[in-house]
Motif scaffolding. Structure first.
Motif, short mmCIF file in Angstrom:
data_model
loop_
_atom_site.label_atom_id
_atom_site.label_comp_id
_atom_site.label_asym_id
_atom_site.label_seq_id
_atom_site.Cartn_x
_atom_site.Cartn_y
_atom_site.Cartn_z
N ALA A 155 0.84 -1.20 0.00
CA ALA A 155 0.00 0.00 0.00
C ALA A 155 0.87 1.25 0.00
N THR A 156 0.37 2.29 -0.63
CA THR A 156 1.01 3.60 -0.60
C THR A 156 -0.04 4.66 -0.28
N LEU A 157 0.38 5.72 0.38
CA LEU A 157 -0.53 6.82 0.70
C LEU A 157 0.27 8.11 0.72
N THR A 158 -0.19 9.09 -0.05
CA THR A 158 0.38 10.43 -0.02
C THR A 158 -0.74 11.43 0.22
N VAL A 159 -0.61 12.20 1.26
CA VAL A 159 -1.55 13.29 1.55
C VAL A 159 -0.81 14.59 1.34
N PHE A 160 -1.35 15.49 0.50
CA PHE A 160 -0.64 16.72 0.17
C PHE A 160 -1.59 17.92 0.24
N TRP A 161 -0.97 19.06 0.37
CA TRP A 161 -1.73 20.32 0.44
C TRP A 161 -0.90 21.43 -0.20
N GLU A 162 -1.53 22.20 -1.09
CA GLU A 162 -0.87 23.30 -1.78
C GLU A 162 -1.69 24.57 -1.59
N TYR A 163 -0.97 25.66 -1.30
CA TYR A 163 -1.69 26.93 -1.15
C TYR A 163 -0.71 28.08 -1.33
N GLU A 164 -0.95 28.87 -2.38
CA GLU A 164 -0.21 30.10 -2.65
C GLU A 164 1.31 29.91 -2.52
N GLY A 165 1.81 28.92 -3.23
CA GLY A 165 3.25 28.70 -3.28
C GLY A 165 3.78 27.80 -2.19
N PHE A 166 2.97 27.49 -1.20
CA PHE A 166 3.42 26.57 -0.15
C PHE A 166 2.86 25.18 -0.44
N GLU A 167 3.71 24.17 -0.26
CA GLU A 167 3.29 22.81 -0.51
C GLU A 167 3.88 21.90 0.56
N THR A 168 3.07 20.99 1.06
CA THR A 168 3.56 20.01 2.03
C THR A 168 2.89 18.68 1.75
N ARG A 169 3.62 17.60 1.96
CA ARG A 169 3.03 16.28 1.76
C ARG A 169 3.73 15.24 2.62
N LEU A 170 2.95 14.26 3.00
CA LEU A 170 3.42 13.13 3.80
C LEU A 170 3.15 11.87 3.00
N SER A 171 4.20 11.09 2.77
CA SER A 171 4.09 9.89 1.93
C SER A 171 4.49 8.67 2.74
N SER A 172 3.80 7.58 2.50
CA SER A 172 4.12 6.34 3.19
C SER A 172 4.05 5.17 2.20
N ARG A 173 4.93 4.19 2.43
CA ARG A 173 4.96 2.98 1.61
C ARG A 173 4.98 1.78 2.56
N TYR A 174 4.05 0.88 2.36
CA TYR A 174 3.95 -0.30 3.23
C TYR A 174 3.99 -1.56 2.38
N ARG A 175 4.73 -2.56 2.85
CA ARG A 175 4.64 -3.90 2.28
C ARG A 175 4.74 -4.89 3.43
N ASP A 176 3.94 -5.96 3.34
CA ASP A 176 4.02 -6.95 4.41
C ASP A 176 5.09 -7.98 4.08
N ALA A 177 5.16 -9.03 4.87
CA ALA A 177 6.28 -9.97 4.84
C ALA A 177 6.51 -10.50 3.43
#
Length: 1016
Positions: free
Chosen positions: A919-941
């Protein structure tokens, strides 16, 4: 647009799939040719959504996926420039169904849909690439993300794609300078880097940097384009690790009657580990990447492009700490802890017949890798209905890995004239599964004592690989205006590949005791530094870190020795050297060349029609491939003759069988072998079909089917077969004269783990993908399913006993063994026993058939099937500053019926590379030149070979890697960036058959980046 109106019966057949299965299944198209260049423009044009910021890259990727003619995943240039990715390996793992095995904490080789890197095919600008890995698996960390403009993962093939990817084909592209809208573009990126775990490791580098510069420009009325790029990465590579070694010993430690849980050949036995390691690792990695392209279009119907990509990746790393050898089945074992028939704890003591010891290790590894890809492509529109492309390319890779090992052991008194190894060794430990173990040593106080510790051995074991491929290709597109078919594509490709592997060795001293003939080195205070553990590892004993240069200069004042290819004086067949000493014939037998030539041709029809009111596009085609693979080898060329004096058979050189005098790097001549070239040819027919049904303006359904192939790793074709006869030792008691043998017979064993006769992996695969593209907001929901029926795998098998004579392998009936006098004290130099005439005494020992290891295409295949869900949405409908919020997520489930025996037969494991849940998940937010995002990558055994640790296959525990990035546009040209990779310092943890058999526990640290970007 012409349409096809099927009859009611035909419509029913099509809806049930019968019509398609009855039709001849044909195939594909060039990956670097846009679909709109090979099909007539459609009457219906689809609106492309244009937005700004990070969301632009997501929507561009969705557009590329939407208009692709195969089931694929796409990454746009904005993705690659903006995501916190050190390499393309990290970037690709953000796509659905793709995961990676981490090396040094970062992604290197990727897995697609549950299949490991050896099943993944990769191209650059439509051309096949070779790899520095020594196999076919591309090491994507070799490719800077800053220099790649696009990437695609083709999960369903088409006939025009180069064959080779059972898992999928990864296509990387560099920039096309004439494609830019501006006259000139320039960008510069500068980032400083810090690793927060480096401070825990003595001499480790804490800081690094990333730099990149690129320029694109158009000249001469936009007929000449130039693209240039450079990217540099300098980073510390650190880890703190515990490594469990394989369970390759069998012994009855509990003495329980009726205990039958052990292996078939020893049901009363429990499995014991070879040992374990506790190490600090540090070093530096430097990667320099270069890209250049020149594109000339003097007229609208002709384009000539030359491009080059070069990447040099150098690393210098050290590993310091302990390598604990438990001593095998002859060690003294008390208080054993047995779980599931595995000894996971106890006290191991050295005995006269065991090699129990604690080594202080100072490994020094150097790896110099380079990849070069060059190509020239000409595209000519001969007429409005006929186009042709010619392509010539060369891909080459070199890897020079030098594995240098410095061992130290504890002696009774290092100040003595003839130091003696301390044989009073006791090791107590208890594994704690995926947590750090409890350990204890009776020599703990001596590990930092200069009067006890001595350097006992130095060895260096290089692996040098060269891989070169030349390819020539021509592709045609012919457009027609007939029902169903909009055009045809056909082409031919020839490739010639040569792979070379060179092994060599230098060894001095002994790693299991002190050698008399090659004595240990006394350490001085200027050579060492005491290292203490910290953090979770803080209870491990301190040790002495040895400065490698100081030690080697003291040992070899005339200069550091160079490793060589040599038979070794103890090798059978050497005619001009002494008969004792280590046999290193493997350095010649494992060196050699592999050759591969491939001729392929394809024919593909592009489909553009309607079924009822549903527009249908796609392709139908077939690819024909003829392959030839060859390998150099050294074959035994001997015969057996009877020794009239002893009445025994003796193996001698046989010139009539082609035996030659073969001289090694040090002048030793061996006449037991003949050079040979082994070859194998085969051909394949690979049909494929891809259909895309446009159900509504926003919804489409893709279905695909194909037969696919993937060749075995290139290094598995090396015909480096060898046979060895077990060394038997004989000692005569000084008082009684009784002679004792270490074994009553000398076992013969053989090894042909690689073979030029290995054929490809084959699979029949089916894909279906439902795609819904949002109309009110930007984004899409995609649900895909796949099924792969794999025919067979390359598998290592061991046959025991193996009838060597019946299989044409000449072995002697017996061997003569020299007799030595029993030593009077530990470390005494060996002394030959002699008869009354003063001649050395020999005893005759019969040989017996042992095991033979080889590689085969087994008949055990099976299915791999799975489901993938991808969701991307930018919530532009939200009010105000919330309109810049967005999510990109994916989930894949993969399962397989395939079970494979791995780890030298120690345990059964799942298919290597397969994680059921990714699974992968990226949550991002952009506003007037500012951008931030948190990304995660998961794999099981999952199961995989441990990369850059030890050559052993293990089960990896699940892992969740989280990255963070924030940036701000100061002006139109300047922006600043802050990012964190591996935010939680996620370790890699592995185990063997079950979790109580600890494999690896590694912590890599968190990497912080701060920098700025300039664009013009």
């Amino acid at each position: 647009m012409k349409t096809f109106k099927p009859s009611t019966i035909m419509a029913a057949l099509i809806s049930s799939g019968v019509a398609f299965s009855a039709m001849p299944i044909l195939a594909q198209e060039s990956p670097d040719t846009p679909i709109d260049e090979v099909e007539r423009p459609q009457e219906d044009t689809l609106e492309r959504i244009e937005v700004r910021g990070f969301s632009t890259s997501l929507i561009q990727s969705l557009n590329q996926k939407r208009f692709s003619d195969t089931v694929s995943e796409q990454i746009s240039a904005d993705d690659l420039g903006g995501l916190p990715d050190v390499s393309m390996a990290d970037a690709l793992t953000r796509l659905p169904g793709i995961s990676a095995v981490r090396t040094g904490g970062q992604a290197a080789q990727i897995n697609i849909r549950g299949l490991s890197g050896d099943f993944v095919f990769s191209t650059l600008n439509g051309r096949e690439q070779v790899s520095t890995s020594g196999s076919r698996a591309i090491e994507f960390d070799q490719y800077p993300s800053e220099l790649i403009s696009e990437a695609a993962v083709y999960k369903s093939p088409k006939a025009s794609l180069i064959e080779g990817g059972i898992a999928g084909t990864v296509e990387l592209k560099t920039a096309s300078p004439l494609a830019i809208e501006e006259k000139h573009k320039f960008s510069a990126n500068m980032r400083g880097m810090y690793n927060d775990r480096a401070s825990e490791i003595s001499d480790a580098t804490e800081y690094g940097h990333r730099l990149s510069f690129s320029y694109q420009g158009k000249f001469l009325d936009d007929t000449l384009g130039v693209s240039l790029g450079y990217a540099r990465l300098f980073q510390p590579s650190v880890s703190t690790q515990f490594i469990g070694l394989a369970y390759n010993g069998q012994v009855d430690v509990d003495g329980l009657e009726g205990d039958a849980d052990g292996p078939a050949d020893c049901p009363n036995c429990e499995l014991i580990s070879e040992g374990f390691e506790m190490q600090h690792k540090g070093g530096e990695e430097t990667r320099d990447g270069y890209v250049a392209a020149f594109e000339w279009a003097p007229i609208d119907t002709f384009t000539l492009k030359a491009d080059a990509f070069i990447s040099k990746f150098d690393s210098e790393a050290f590993a310091r700490g302990f390598r604990v050898k438990l001593g095998g089945i002859n060690a003294g074992i008390t208080n054993p802890v047995v779980v599931n028939n595995n000894v996971v704890g106890g006290t191991f003591s050295r005995t006269d017949n065991s090699f129990t010891r604690v080594e202080l290790v100072n490994d020094d590894n150097q790896d110099f890798d380079s990849v070069t890809n060059l190509g020239v492509n000409a595209a000519w529109e001969i007429s409005p209905d006929l186009s042709v492309q010619f392509d010539v390319s060369r891909s080459s890779a070199e890897s020079d890995f030098r594995n240098g090992l410095l061992w130290s052991l504890v002696g009774d008194d290092a100040t003595a004239p003839n130091p003696v190894f301390d044989e009073n060794v006791q090791i107590s430990y208890l594994l704690n599964g995926l947590n750090l173990p409890d350990v204890g040593f009776n020599q703990t106080d001596a590990f930092t004592d200069l009067d006890r510790v001595m350097v006992s051995k130095y060895g260096i074991y290089p692996f040098e690989n060269k891989d070169e491929l030349d390819a020539y290709r021509v592709d045609f597109q012919y457009y027609v205006d007939v029902p169903i078919i909009s055009g045809f594509e056909f082409g031919y490709r020839y490739s010639d590949r040569e792979y070379n592997n060179d092994r060599s060795v230098f060894e001095y001293g002994n790693d299991s005791a002190f050698s008399v003939s090659e004595p240990p080195l006394r350490l001085t205070s200027d050579m060492v530094e005491q290292v203490d553990w910290s953090g979770d590892f803080g209870y491990f004993p301190s040790y002495l870190s040895v400065d490698l240069n100081s030690a080697l200069n003291a040992w070899f004042p005339g200069g550091r020795p160079e490793p060589v290819q040599t038979w070794g004086p103890g090798a059978a067949g050497v005619i001009n050297g002494p008969g004792t000493g280590p046999a290193t014939a493997w350095t010649l037998q494992e060196s050699g060349d592999v050759f591969e030539t491939v001729n392929s041709a394809y024919l593909m029809a592009n489909i553009n029609t309607e079924i009822g009111s549903i527009p249908v596009t796609g392709n139908l085609g077939v690819r024909y491939v003829k392959s030839k693979q060859s390998s150099t080898t050294l074959q035994r060329a001997t015969q057996l003759i009877e020794d009239l004096e002893t009445g025994t058979s003796v193996e001698v050189s046989d010139p009539t069988a082609g035996a030659q005098n073969i001289t090694d790097d040090v002048g030793l001549i061996n006449n037991f072998y003949r050079p040979a070239l082994l070859s194998h040819e085969y051909s394949d027919v690979l049909p494929s079909i891809n259909l895309n049904f446009k159900l509504t303006d926003d919804t489409q359904l893709r279905v695909a089917a194909a037969k696919v192939m993937g060749r075995a790793p290139i290094n598995r074709f090396a015909a480096n077969a060898s046979t060895t006869i077990e060394t038997v030792t004989a000692f005569q008691d000084r008082d009684s004269g009784e002679i004792t043998l270490s074994n009553p017979t000398a076992r013969v064993s053989g090894n042909a783990r690689n073979s030029p006769y290995l054929e490809p992996f084959y699979a029949t695969q089916y894909d279906v993908s439902w795609e819904y593209y949002f109309s009110d907001t930007e984004g899409a929901l995609v649900i895909a399913g796949f099924y792969k029926d794999i025919e067979s795998f390359v598998e290592d098998i061991e046959i025991e006993p193996y009838d060597f004579e019946a299989n044409g392998i000449v072995i002697p009936d017996n061997v003569s063994v020299p007799v030595y006098l029993t030593p009077e004290f530990s470390g005494q130099e060996a002394e030959l026993a002699r008869d009354e005439n003063g001649d050395p005494i020999f005893v005759t020992v019969p040989t017996e058939n042992g095991s033979y290891s080889t590689a085969v295409n087994n008949a055990e295949g099976g299915y791999i099937r799975g489901l993938e869900v991808a969701y991307t949405q930018i919530y532009s409908m939200l009010p105000g500053m919330l309109s810049g919020l967005g999510v990109s997520a994916s989930y894949s489930y993969t399962e397989s019926e395939i079970q494979r025996t791995l780890g030298d037969g120690v345990y059964a494991a799942n298919l290597p590379g397969l994680s059921e849940n990714v699974a992968t998940l990226t949550v991002f937010w952009e506003y007037e030149g500012f951008e931030t995002r948190l990304s995660s990558r998961y794999r099981d055994a999952f199961v995989s070979q441990q990369v850059a640790v030890n050559d052993q296959v293990v089960n990896f525990d699940d892992e969740l890697v989280i990255d963070y990035q924030a940036s701000y546009e100061i002006s139109e040209n300047w922006s600043v960036l802050f990012q964190v990779n591996n935010l939680t310092d996620e370790p890699t943890k592995s185990y063997f058959a079950s979790e109580e058999q600890t494999g690896t526990i590694q912590y890599f640290g968190t990497q912080y980046y701060l920098g700025m970007t300039y664009q013009l």
